[in-house]
Write a protein that holds these residues in place. Sequence first.
Motif: not given
Length: 346
Positions: A91-106, A118-126
Amino acid sequence: MYKILTFLFISTQIFAQTFKQKIIDEWVKDNISLYDGSPILKDDIRNMQLRYTFMPNDSFRVTINGKTGESTYKVKNDTLYFGKDIAFKIERLDDIKLVFRAINLDSVSQSKALRFSFIPARFHNLGFTPQTYRTKGQDTIYVSKHNYLEPFFMDADRSASQFISDNFFFPEYKAGNFYTRFIITKQGEVKGIEVLESTHENYNKQLIKAIKSTAGKWKPAVWDGKPINTEINMGFDMGWSEKMSLKSGESIAKKDTIDENESNYYLMQGNIYVEAKKYTLAIKELTKSIALDPLNIDAYYARAAVYALTKDVQKMCVDLQQLKNMQQAKGTALWNKFCQDKKNQK
């Protein structure tokens, strides 16, 4: 026509390639929610420590609560595939955020699917600065910190502490407490094992042997893009705290435990009675399910549906109110649609 199809094909390939380039990084869990954005109420899921490392060679590493596994992935259009059968919509993928959700389900499973942010580890470690020291041989050692800086224990089923405990042959009839330190080198080797504190020194060698048995299962921690030597401090409470509490006369408060399996059993039984149109029995079973696990969202939805079928709108609205209080999007929408006006009329 062919030019348009060719253009669309090339555009799709470029789009997928862009996603592939952007996803190559180390990502740390920022949030987990339900498919519709409703919050997760279960502590074990909400507080899960989760990180993914996507590599250019189509492989990834995932660490869940200290347990690490590796597999392959691919990006096709805006879909992320893990192995052969697991698919997630990006759903989102850029330099500061990754968002995904499950699909192909009943449709039933889809409502229970999770959305991961998710956020990149380098931001998590700030703001995090690792502790370091030098050995006599002038090797730099970093002190491990959970979920910030730690080597990878390559076992998808057990964390390092679980693995060591399973291989530490300490008698079950005894109680003991041990505190250890050891180094995972930049080559992934286990070195410098020490037992710093021990209630049963005659078992120290057994514990050291158990720690040595982890050899070959480690990959080094990485800092600033380079593998490093890491010191791990690990304690093993083998019933010691409980023994000391009893010895000092302290009462041990029994934790209220929720048997989710039993709650889900009654939920299943309730759904069976619903299908058989035995609504009184269904309500009885679903009420048991909720009593065992007050956060069993599916049981509230199921019981509200039975109340709707039996035209008991008041009780249906009570269950929908509970779902609204738990910030469940679908439950809130249903309460707003069927119950809000009735509340205002009172």
